[in-house]
Design a protein around this motif. Sequence first.
Motif, PDB file in Angstrom:
ATOM      1  N   ASN A  67      -2.529   1.264  -0.602  1.00 59.39           N
ATOM      2  CA  ASN A  67      -1.609   2.025  -1.458  1.00 59.39           C
ATOM      3  C   ASN A  67      -0.288   2.295  -0.744  1.00 59.39           C
ATOM      4  O   ASN A  67       0.786   2.254  -1.352  1.00 59.39           O
ATOM      5  N   GLN A  68      -0.370   2.585   0.549  1.00 59.02           N
ATOM      6  CA  GLN A  68       0.859   2.864   1.285  1.00 59.02           C
ATOM      7  C   GLN A  68       1.753   1.613   1.358  1.00 59.02           C
ATOM      8  O   GLN A  68       2.974   1.693   1.235  1.00 59.02           O
ATOM      9  N   LEU A  69       1.145   0.478   1.531  1.00 58.75           N
ATOM     10  CA  LEU A  69       1.928  -0.749   1.620  1.00 58.75           C
ATOM     11  C   LEU A  69       2.599  -1.044   0.284  1.00 58.75           C
ATOM     12  O   LEU A  69       3.786  -1.438   0.228  1.00 58.75           O
ATOM     13  N   VAL A  70       1.846  -0.876  -0.800  1.00 57.39           N
ATOM     14  CA  VAL A  70       2.433  -1.107  -2.131  1.00 57.39           C
ATOM     15  C   VAL A  70       3.581  -0.143  -2.367  1.00 57.39           C
ATOM     16  O   VAL A  70       4.641  -0.490  -2.905  1.00 57.39           O
ATOM     17  N   HIS A  71       3.410   1.092  -1.930  1.00 59.62           N
ATOM     18  CA  HIS A  71       4.444   2.095  -2.140  1.00 59.62           C
ATOM     19  C   HIS A  71       5.713   1.752  -1.360  1.00 59.62           C
ATOM     20  O   HIS A  71       6.821   2.087  -1.779  1.00 59.62           O
ATOM     21  N   LYS A  72       5.548   1.088  -0.207  1.00 63.41           N
ATOM     22  CA  LYS A  72       6.703   0.751   0.619  1.00 63.41           C
ATOM     23  C   LYS A  72       7.568  -0.376  -0.003  1.00 63.41           C
ATOM     24  O   LYS A  72       8.779  -0.406   0.197  1.00 63.41           O
TER      25      LYS A  72
END
Length: 439
Positions: A67-72
Motif C-alpha cells: 500500500n505504501q508503494l502504491v501511495h508513493k
Amino acid sequence: MSRLKTVSLRRRVTLSVVLVLFAVMVTLVFTVDALFASQSSRDVETVLLDRARTAQQLAKTQKYSGNQLVHKVDGMGVQVLLVAPNGATFGSAPDDDERFKIVQRDLPDGSKITLYGDTTVLSAAQIRLRNLLVAVGLGALAVTAGALVFVVRRALAPLDTMTTLARSITGGHRGRRLNPLRTNNELGRTAAAFDDMLDALEGAEAAARASEERTKRFVADAAHELRTPIAGVQAVAEALMQTGLDEAGAEERDRMNLLLVRESRRAGRLVDDLLALARIDAGLELQFEPVDLLALAEAEVARSRLLAPELDIEAEGVPVVVDGDPQRLAQVLVNLSDNARQATGPRGEVRLGVSVFAGRALVSVKDNGPGVASADRERIFDRLTRLDEARDRRHGGSGLGLAIARGVARAHGGDLVCAPPAPGGAGATFVLSVPLAPR
C-alpha cells in the motif's frame, strides 16, 4: 471562333487567395492537432515511465509495503495496480481503461505494477486548442478577405486606367498614353504594349487619312487633267462639223485634225500614265534579265538626239549589269531625259553617268537647267505635281513621270532621288539606284 472569358478579376483574385488561405488554415489545424495529440501521448507515457522507475527503486529498498508503494507513485492523474507475488493486489484499476495510457513493469521483489495515465485532461485541452485554431483561422480568413478587396482594388487600379483611356480614345480623344514608369513587370509590359498598340493604330489611322486625302486630290487632279484634252477634242470636233468644204475650209480642217490628234494623244498619254501608276500600286510585274545600264543610257542619248538634234547630251561611265526589266528601266531614263530636256530647252546640256557605289548601280541624269529647290526635291515625286505649270502643260507633261519612275525603281529594289547640287553647281541631278546583279 473562341471567345475570351471575361470574369471579374477582383473576385477571381480574392476568391483564389481566400481559398488558398482556407486550405492552408485547414492543413494547419489538422497538423497542429495531430502534433499536439502525439506530443501529449508522449508526455503521458514519459510520466508513467518515470513513476514505474520510481516504483522499481522503492521496491529494491524493501522498506515499503504494497500500500505504501502504491501511495508513493499514484496521484495526479495516475492510477496504480500492484499485484504481489502471492496474488495480493494493492491499489485499483480504472473501470474504463480506454481513456488511459497503460504501462506495465516487473518489480525486483517479483511483484507486477500497472500504471494508468488519465488522458481526459489532455483530450479536453486538445479540443479547446482545436476550437481555438478554427476560430482564429476563420477570423483571419474574414479579415484577409476584407483586406483583399481593398488591396486587389488598389493593385488593379492600372487596369481601370487602361479602360478609361481606351474609352476616351473611342470617344475621339487621341494622343493620350499610359506611359508606365516600369516595364519589367506584368502591368508595365501590358501598359507598354497598350501604348505601342495605340501608336500603331493612330499611325495607321493618320496614314489612312493621308492616303484618303491623297487619293481624293489625285482623283480630282486626274479629272482636271483629263478634262483639258477632252474639252479640246470636243471643241475641235464641233468646229470640224461647222467647217465648209471649200479650199479655205479644207486648210482649216487639216489644222483642226492636227489639233485633234495632238489633244487625243495628250489624253492617251495621261491615261497610259494613270494605268502605269495603277499597276505600280497593285504590284508591278517585271520581266527580269541581265541589263547593261550603260547601254540603256547610250540608247537614250541616241533617242534624245533624234528628238532634239541641238541638245548637248552624252552618256559616260562604266558598263554595269543589273537584274531588271529593260523596258521599265528604259522608261525611267526616258522620263528623266525628257524632264531634263524640257528644263534646259532644246540647246541645253544633259549628262547621263553610270557608276557603282556600295553594292549598287547608279545612273545619274544631270542638266544645266534652273534646278530644283531643296523644299521641292521630294515633292516633285508626288503625283500630278509640276514645278512649272505653264511649261509642262505646253509640252504635254502630266506630272506623273517622276512618280512612275520612282515606282519602277522601287519595284526593282532600288530608289530614285533628286540629289542636291554640288557646291557652286547649277541644274538638277536625279540619281537612279538599282542593286547589282549577283556574280
